[in-house]
Design an enzyme around this catalytic site. Structure first.
Site, mmCIF file in Angstrom:
data_model
loop_
_atom_site.group_PDB
_atom_site.id
_atom_site.type_symbol
_atom_site.label_atom_id
_atom_site.label_comp_id
_atom_site.label_asym_id
_atom_site.label_seq_id
_atom_site.Cartn_x
_atom_site.Cartn_y
_atom_site.Cartn_z
ATOM 1 N N GLY A 1 -47.787 80.058 52.489
ATOM 2 C CA GLY A 1 -47.659 80.880 51.302
ATOM 3 C C GLY A 1 -47.011 80.225 50.100
ATOM 4 C CB SER A 2 -44.597 81.743 47.818
ATOM 5 O OG SER A 2 -44.090 81.499 46.531
ATOM 6 C CB SER A 3 -45.424 76.885 45.176
ATOM 7 O OG SER A 3 -45.870 77.833 44.249
ATOM 8 C CB SER A 4 -41.195 80.823 45.031
ATOM 9 O OG SER A 4 -41.845 81.070 43.817
#
Lengths: 412, 141
Positions: free
Chosen positions: B62-65
């Protein structure tokens, strides 16, 4: 790893402290990936403007103080605040102040204040074969799959390291080999399902679950899989999985045929997805129980076409529940003169720009579940906001808004 | 002690209770950096804490954060002691490196596979991974 003279000069601090830091980190990551060298990039998209705590701000401020300036055109992903509609933010004022400082730090480094998760909907966007460094999982998968531009999955911090140096590790999705499909998915569904918007995010959710981090080639779709639908598919796949690229034969630019996508090799895995798999994927995105409390659409940010479509659907109607529409400030500016925004606001909907309803406190306490047409929103909101979710198409979102209760209509 | 098949993406030493995640996790939306607890509602290890653990998982999802969330958890002291992954993950690597640069925290990340069924306390030291004698019930490596 092979470094050029220019790389070494940056590493030696000849372009300033920020560039030295960026190059050190970039090389450490490139070595962890066993990249043979770095390559030039022509653009960057930075996810680091969303506030997650002091660490992100400390890092950005260090780079600003070290004289950091981006050396390629660089756009910014969504932030924690809607600067055009600041009153929408219902969170802690101290956190808002820090979030604002973070946004300012990136703008100070020369990043364009685009604040959108859909940079591929901006006027200037990368093309087939362009080497870029993008953050934001849905933007990464769209760039690779739909535009044919080449980016790895850049996390926060690494994206700005690339933007400050103009370099990226020459490995993975930046190379031909890294874009080869190793998983073949044959979609076998009745033809009419390809006309349904909801089919695409449901397929994406299933793809993420079975595909993990692999590059898949999907057969069985056709040109009805337009950009908005591929956007929804990719955003879902990059949430339920680590999908950074997929091919759709006859649709995406690097997959005129299965053989082109697999580069004439046999995929390591092959599987079929049918109606029952898609129903399972769709239903697994519902969460919790309870009446309709609110509706949120536009994750990723609504395109011009999606706003126009919504404007037509809601004309002359009134929503009985809070209804949020997420889009970018650039799209808003483009669409506003056509009266579409006025029609959506007359329906009672709230336009949100620069951020998104599932990442920052905008919706407040919702009395009931939230309906959304976004698999990504449905995937993350229960954890982020603590809300129940109903995953349904845009038509169901509008008809449910009008009646004030869940109306799913006919479907699969 | 064995160094067979393990490679350090981020160097350093660490020890902690092994937490094996049966599915990939996106730290953003999946880990609360204030508490170190897994909050992804669809994740099999929902509710477990990562704080001080050697986290073994296939890869980050999932997220690149997730890099920001890892760095923030390490800053707050709620983060894991280290990671053992099936494949390299630059999103976790950069999060660990930035936290080290800013706050001096150490969170080694290795690629390699532990024997299935491993539990107990484990030690990471650069490219080496081993069960802590007397504390773990890990199969011999």
């Amino acid at each position: 790893m092979q470094l050029t003279d220019k790389d070494r000069a940056m590493l030696a601090g000849r372009s300033g402290e920020a560039v030295r830091t960026a190059m050190e980190l970039l090389i450490a990551v490139a070595e962890s990936e066993e990249a043979p060298a770095l390559l030039d990039i022509s653009a960057a998209h930075i996810d680091g403007g969303l506030y997650h705590g002091e660490a992100g701000l400390d890092f950005a401020r260090d780079l600003v103080e070290g004289g950091g300036r981006v050396v390629v055109p660089t756009t910014m992903n969504v932030s924690s605040l809607d600067l055009l509609h600041p009153d929408l933010y219902r969170g802690d004022p101290g956190r808002a102040k820090a979030a604002r400082a973070l946004m300012e730090a990136y703008v100070a480094m020369g990043c364009a204040p685009t604040w959108t998760c859909a940079p591929y909907q901006l006027a200037a966007r990368p093309s087939l074969g362009d080497q870029i460094a993008w953050g934001e999982s849905n933007a990464i998968v769209f760039a690779n799959s739909v535009l044919g531009a080449r980016t790895a999955r850049y996390g926060d911090f690494l994206d700005v390291c690339c933007a400050l140096t103009g370099r990226a590790p020459a490995t993975g999705l930046h190379t031909d080999e890294g874009r080869r499909a190793t998983l073949r998915i044959d979609v076998e569904v009745p033809d009419r399902m390809l006309d349904d918007d909801l089919f695409y995010p449901a397929l994406g959710h299933a793809l993420g679950e079975v595909g993990g981090a692999e590059v898949a080639v999907i057969t069985g779709l056709d040109r009805r899989a337009g950009e908005d639908r591929l956007k929804a598919l990719g955003a879902a796949a990059a949430s339920s999985g680590a999908v950074a690229m997929f091919h759709v034969t006859g649709v995406t630019p690097e997959a005129p045929t299965v053989e082109a996508a697999t580069q004439h090799m046999t995929p390591a895995r092959q599987l079929g997805l049918g109606v029952s798999d898609l129903i399972r994927a769709r239903e697994s995105l519902n969460h919790g129980e309870g009446p309709l409390g609110a509706i949120s659409v536009g994750t990723p940010h609504f395109s011009t076409r999606e706003l126009e479509n919504l404007g037509r659907m809601v004309a002359g109607k009134m929503s009985k529940v809070p209804f949020y529409v997420n889009t970018s400030r650039d799209i808003l500016r483009e669409v506003e003169p056509t009266g579409v925004i006025a029609a959506i606001e007359a329906f009672g909907a709230t336009i949100v720009t620069d951020t998104c309803t599932y990442i920052t406190p905008i919706m407040g306490d919702v009395d009931g579940r939230v309906m959304t047409d976004s698999a990504k929103w449905a995937f993350y909101a229960p954890g982020n906001l603590g809300v129940g979710v109903i995953f349904a198409g845009i038509e169901a979102c509008v008809s449910s808004a009008v009646s004030g209760r869940v109306e799913l209509g006919e479907g699969w | 002690m064995s160094d067979e098949g393990f490679r350090a993406l981020v160097g350093g030493s660490a020890s902690g209770e092994l937490l094996t995640l049966s599915a990939p996790l996106s730290l953003w939306g999946g880990l609360d950096p204030d508490t170190g607890i897994i909050i992804d509602r669809s994740h099999p290890e929902l509710g477990q804490t990562m704080t001080g653990a050697i986290v073994s998982m296939p890869f980050g999802r999932g997220s690149s954060s997730s890099s920001s969330v890892l760095a923030e958890a390490l800053r707050l002291g709620t983060g894991p002691a280290g990671f053992i992954l099936d494949r390299p993950d630059s999103i976790l690597v950069i999060g660990s490196l930035v936290a080290n640069r800013l706050y001096g925290t150490v969170c080694p990340i290795l690629v390699g596979r532990l024997p299935s069924g491993s539990t107990g306390r484990w030690v990471i030291d650069q490219n080496q991974v081993a069960p802590l004698p007397g504390c773990g019930s890990g199969p011999a490596v």
